[in-house]
Design a protein around this motif. Sequence first.
Motif, PDB file in Angstrom:
ATOM      1  N   UNK A   1      55.987 -83.572  68.597  1.00 36.19           N
ATOM      2  CA  UNK A   1      56.454 -83.601  67.213  1.00 36.19           C
ATOM      3  C   UNK A   1      57.915 -84.006  67.139  1.00 36.19           C
ATOM      4  N   UNK A   2      58.732 -83.457  68.025  1.00 40.12           N
ATOM      5  CA  UNK A   2      60.152 -83.740  67.963  1.00 40.12           C
ATOM      6  C   UNK A   2      60.483 -85.206  68.142  1.00 40.12           C
ATOM      7  N   UNK A   3      59.622 -85.959  68.840  1.00 40.07           N
ATOM      8  CA  UNK A   3      59.871 -87.377  69.070  1.00 40.07           C
ATOM      9  C   UNK A   3      59.307 -88.250  67.961  1.00 40.07           C
ATOM     10  N   UNK A   4      58.524 -87.675  67.053  1.00 35.90           N
ATOM     11  CA  UNK A   4      58.018 -88.433  65.928  1.00 35.90           C
ATOM     12  C   UNK A   4      56.854 -89.340  66.240  1.00 35.90           C
ATOM     13  N   UNK A   5      56.190 -89.151  67.394  1.00 39.83           N
ATOM     14  CA  UNK A   5      55.075 -90.028  67.737  1.00 39.83           C
ATOM     15  C   UNK A   5      53.966 -89.956  66.700  1.00 39.83           C
ATOM     16  N   UNK A   6      53.660 -88.753  66.262  1.00 35.76           N
ATOM     17  CA  UNK A   6      52.512 -88.588  65.360  1.00 35.76           C
ATOM     18  C   UNK A   6      52.725 -89.347  64.057  1.00 35.76           C
ATOM     19  N   UNK A   7      53.930 -89.284  63.517  1.00 39.22           N
ATOM     20  CA  UNK A   7      54.219 -89.985  62.272  1.00 39.22           C
ATOM     21  C   UNK A   7      54.056 -91.491  62.446  1.00 39.22           C
ATOM     22  N   UNK A   8      54.521 -92.019  63.567  1.00 35.61           N
ATOM     23  CA  UNK A   8      54.406 -93.458  63.813  1.00 35.61           C
ATOM     24  C   UNK A   8      52.945 -93.858  63.973  1.00 35.61           C
ATOM     25  N   UNK A   9      52.168 -93.033  64.674  1.00 33.73           N
ATOM     26  CA  UNK A   9      50.749 -93.344  64.867  1.00 33.73           C
ATOM     27  C   UNK A   9      50.030 -93.406  63.527  1.00 33.73           C
ATOM     28  N   UNK A  10      50.330 -92.460  62.663  1.00 32.94           N
ATOM     29  CA  UNK A  10      49.702 -92.477  61.341  1.00 32.94           C
ATOM     30  C   UNK A  10      50.057 -93.744  60.577  1.00 32.94           C
ATOM     31  N   UNK A  11      51.310 -94.144  60.644  1.00 34.68           N
ATOM     32  CA  UNK A  11      51.728 -95.353  59.934  1.00 34.68           C
ATOM     33  C   UNK A  11      51.075 -96.600  60.523  1.00 34.68           C
ATOM     34  N   UNK A  12      50.966 -96.649  61.848  1.00 31.33           N
ATOM     35  CA  UNK A  12      50.316 -97.794  62.482  1.00 31.33           C
ATOM     36  C   UNK A  12      48.852 -97.884  62.068  1.00 31.33           C
ATOM     37  N   UNK A  13      48.163 -96.747  62.112  1.00 35.36           N
ATOM     38  CA  UNK A  13      46.744 -96.750  61.768  1.00 35.36           C
ATOM     39  C   UNK A  13      46.535 -97.086  60.296  1.00 35.36           C
ATOM     40  N   UNK A  14      47.404 -96.584  59.435  1.00 39.02           N
ATOM     41  CA  UNK A  14      47.299 -96.905  58.010  1.00 39.02           C
ATOM     42  C   UNK A  14      47.478 -98.393  57.776  1.00 39.02           C
ATOM     43  N   UNK A  15      48.416 -98.991  58.485  1.00 36.35           N
ATOM     44  CA  UNK A  15      48.647-100.434  58.347  1.00 36.35           C
ATOM     45  C   UNK A  15      47.428-101.230  58.825  1.00 36.35           C
ATOM     46  N   UNK A  16      46.835-100.811  59.945  1.00 38.43           N
ATOM     47  CA  UNK A  16      45.649-101.502  60.461  1.00 38.43           C
ATOM     48  C   UNK A  16      44.502-101.412  59.462  1.00 38.43           C
ATOM     49  N   UNK A  17      44.279-100.233  58.916  1.00 40.09           N
ATOM     50  CA  UNK A  17      43.193-100.067  57.952  1.00 40.09           C
ATOM     51  C   UNK A  17      43.451-100.875  56.685  1.00 40.09           C
ATOM     52  N   UNK A  18      44.707-101.007  56.305  1.00 39.12           N
ATOM     53  CA  UNK A  18      45.031-101.817  55.132  1.00 39.12           C
ATOM     54  C   UNK A  18      44.704-103.289  55.387  1.00 39.12           C
ATOM     55  N   UNK A  19      45.057-103.788  56.557  1.00 39.31           N
ATOM     56  CA  UNK A  19      44.788-105.192  56.864  1.00 39.31           C
ATOM     57  C   UNK A  19      43.295-105.456  57.037  1.00 39.31           C
ATOM     58  N   UNK A  20      42.541-104.445  57.445  1.00 42.64           N
ATOM     59  CA  UNK A  20      41.096-104.607  57.647  1.00 42.64           C
ATOM     60  C   UNK A  20      40.276-104.229  56.424  1.00 42.64           C
ATOM     61  N   UNK A  21      40.927-104.000  55.296  1.00 41.02           N
ATOM     62  CA  UNK A  21      40.216-103.468  54.136  1.00 41.02           C
ATOM     63  C   UNK A  21      39.123-104.401  53.634  1.00 41.02           C
ATOM     64  N   UNK A  22      39.274-105.717  53.829  1.00 44.12           N
ATOM     65  CA  UNK A  22      38.274-106.647  53.324  1.00 44.12           C
ATOM     66  C   UNK A  22      37.353-107.192  54.392  1.00 44.12           C
ATOM     67  N   UNK A  23      37.479-106.707  55.611  1.00 44.08           N
ATOM     68  CA  UNK A  23      36.692-107.237  56.721  1.00 44.08           C
ATOM     69  C   UNK A  23      35.877-106.110  57.329  1.00 44.08           C
ATOM     70  N   UNK A  24      34.624-106.002  56.919  1.00 49.44           N
ATOM     71  CA  UNK A  24      33.778-104.904  57.391  1.00 49.44           C
ATOM     72  C   UNK A  24      33.495-105.013  58.877  1.00 49.44           C
ATOM     73  N   UNK A  25      33.282-106.214  59.359  1.00 44.34           N
ATOM     74  CA  UNK A  25      32.887-106.386  60.753  1.00 44.34           C
ATOM     75  C   UNK A  25      33.986-105.965  61.715  1.00 44.34           C
ATOM     76  N   UNK A  26      35.230-106.157  61.323  1.00 39.90           N
ATOM     77  CA  UNK A  26      36.323-105.783  62.217  1.00 39.90           C
ATOM     78  C   UNK A  26      36.488-104.278  62.309  1.00 39.90           C
ATOM     79  N   UNK A  27      35.812-103.546  61.418  1.00 44.54           N
ATOM     80  CA  UNK A  27      35.907-102.092  61.466  1.00 44.54           C
ATOM     81  C   UNK A  27      34.743-101.466  62.220  1.00 44.54           C
ATOM     82  N   UNK A  28      33.763-102.287  62.647  1.00 48.85           N
ATOM     83  CA  UNK A  28      32.621-101.738  63.360  1.00 48.85           C
ATOM     84  C   UNK A  28      33.055-101.189  64.706  1.00 48.85           C
TER      85      UNK A  28
END
Length: 705
Positions: A350-377
């Motif tokens: 927690x002190x290094x902030x890894x968890x916050x960065x991981x959440x932001x990275x995953x949110x960004x990936x899901x945003x970019x994949x929002x219109x591509x169903x196959x890339x989420x399989x």
Amino acid sequence: MYIKHLVTVGKHFTYGQLNRTISQFTYLGSDANNKPCEVKTNAEKLGGHAAQNWCLLRLFPILVGDRIKNPLDDEVWQLCLKLREIVDLICAPKIHTNQIAYLKILIEEYIQLRTATFPEKTLKPKHHYLVHYPELILQFGPLIRLWTLRFESKHSYFKQCARKLHNFKNLCSTLAERHQLLQAYLHAGNLFPPTLQMGQPIMDSIEKAIRTVLPQLDEAKLETLVNELVKVGVEGPDDLQFIQEDDIKHLLTPIQCRKIIHSLKGGEIMSVASSSTCPVSSISHISAWVNSFEVPWNKVRLTLRRAVDAGERPAPDDRRHLIKVTVDAMREHSLNPTRREYKNEEGELIGCGYFSIINQLKTRVEYLNRGNTLSRLRKHKRTQRDDEDGDDDQPAVTSCARIDSYGCVRWQPEDYPDGETSASLEEKKLEMMDIFSREGLKGTDRGRVKDLMAITYAKQREYINAKPSPSILDVGKEWPFLFSQKFLLSHFTTLTNVELYTRLNEDLDKKGKRLLDFFSSQITKWRKEVRAVLKEAIKKDREGSDGLAALLVMLAHFKEQEESLFLIADETTTPADAETQLSLPITPRIIMLGETILTAKKWMLSIEGRVVIPPGAHMADFTTALAALFACYYVFNLEYQVEASTTLEFVQRFLVRINPDSNKCTAKEQMSKTTGRVVKRKTSYMNPHVISFIRDFTEFYLQTG
């Protein structure tokens, strides 16, 4: 009226005792959604709606019955019991004709007794209606089938619509239209059929077929190629024979295109695809790019690089730009990287902030994949059968650790101490049981007991980790010294490699003072419930430690009730009294002996409705009490109770500094903090409320110095 008389005249109990009993009582079923409201001092009427007051009347003898001094001679108490019985018969879904005659007599006795007991209180029309209820039951059946509460429930929908619409022109027409739309929606079912998607095994067979021809093909290109084949109409391995070079030449080099076409003509790729029963694991391909991946620092903003070089926190806009650049670079290797691929070998702190960065990275990936169903399989999950049928050179999938081993380093030792066997350790356990039977908890001072508890640690874990899990009562019979503060904390230290009392003793008051300063410096920012608790916590003449006061503030901040961790009892309460009078819950609680939580001088610890650690010198300070409470979750494999899970995880990560990358509360349901109803609980990787608070707290102290 009856409660006021029992409190002020009969002196059977106080309003505080009644409200404390109401709040600490364990409600089940529909009662959990209709908990009685707090009874205000000297109030003439009860608060809350009809269902809440009905619940209070039904449970009233259970709540305060043991406090009535002479129940048979107290006329007001008899009135309460008669009223409860009348309501039970009137609201019964089924009733016998003999009971109707009894109900008529009961109503007459109730009205006569009420008139005699309270002559100054005139009867109301509803008492007259009450007399006619037996006749109405004979004519129409059980009256609960005719009551108006069902209509009130239906009417609540229209009241909500009227409040939310903010339009009172021709309100009847608007409500009628909305109601018809609702009914149409409820009767329509699924308006649209589910989107047809290709099965994952077929996708994997196509992917494996291409991989046999082009084994060096990049993972991202392979996934893009499969998606393109699906777009042009490939529905299975058999359709690959119809592929033309023009269909894929924009994705592959000319040589790669010719290899695939040649293999299709020769039938090699078809035989591989048709015989495929298990997709090729992509773990090796994933790990290859993860191990060599580097953040593209040359693409980030200059201001961010300067901040990093200076050891300062970058601006929010620069941090967001870093996330975008990093995700773009990751998607060149994998269109949908998983959380496992975001982490380095050191895990998350927690002190290094890894968890916050991981959440932001995953949110960004899901945003970019929002219109591509196959890339989420997701890839096909390997099973034991797949491993048996597959090739030996394929990497095995590591199974998850047991959730009960959360944060532990010696969950279950594989070997006994040198020279010891299961039989010899069993003899040592019997020796300790014999000492306890003769000396009780005083035996904890003997050096022999200390040695025996250390030697039998593996045997203790073996018993506690058994399936099915033993009850606390059984553990107490087999290992009685575990329920002493000394050996409970010693077991925790061996289990987690954390000196719990030492760590809390160093940090609780110090960090508690900082937490109080953090809240008090921004007092207008918090909700009124937090401000009310904070006002008491920062008083100069306040009793109790800063750590305890800060913990109460954190409970209010996380919208969790004090009763979820603490129970209040009189200072003279014994363990036997607590077990019979307090309705102890199954989950652990600290029982505070005093007028309030802050002024209490003694504590007890209860688990599964039993007091496991009585008050004594070993519980002389709150730090010891909190250490004993927290240790029991780990030692006895207990999950955090849902109603206090956020605060307990905060204690774990902020004070105890145990930071595993998972959550110790896996309950599927919880009580809504706004509606009081049982709702589905969101399960998260780590509690986001704890993470965000620690981040805000850290930023505040970085800015204020």
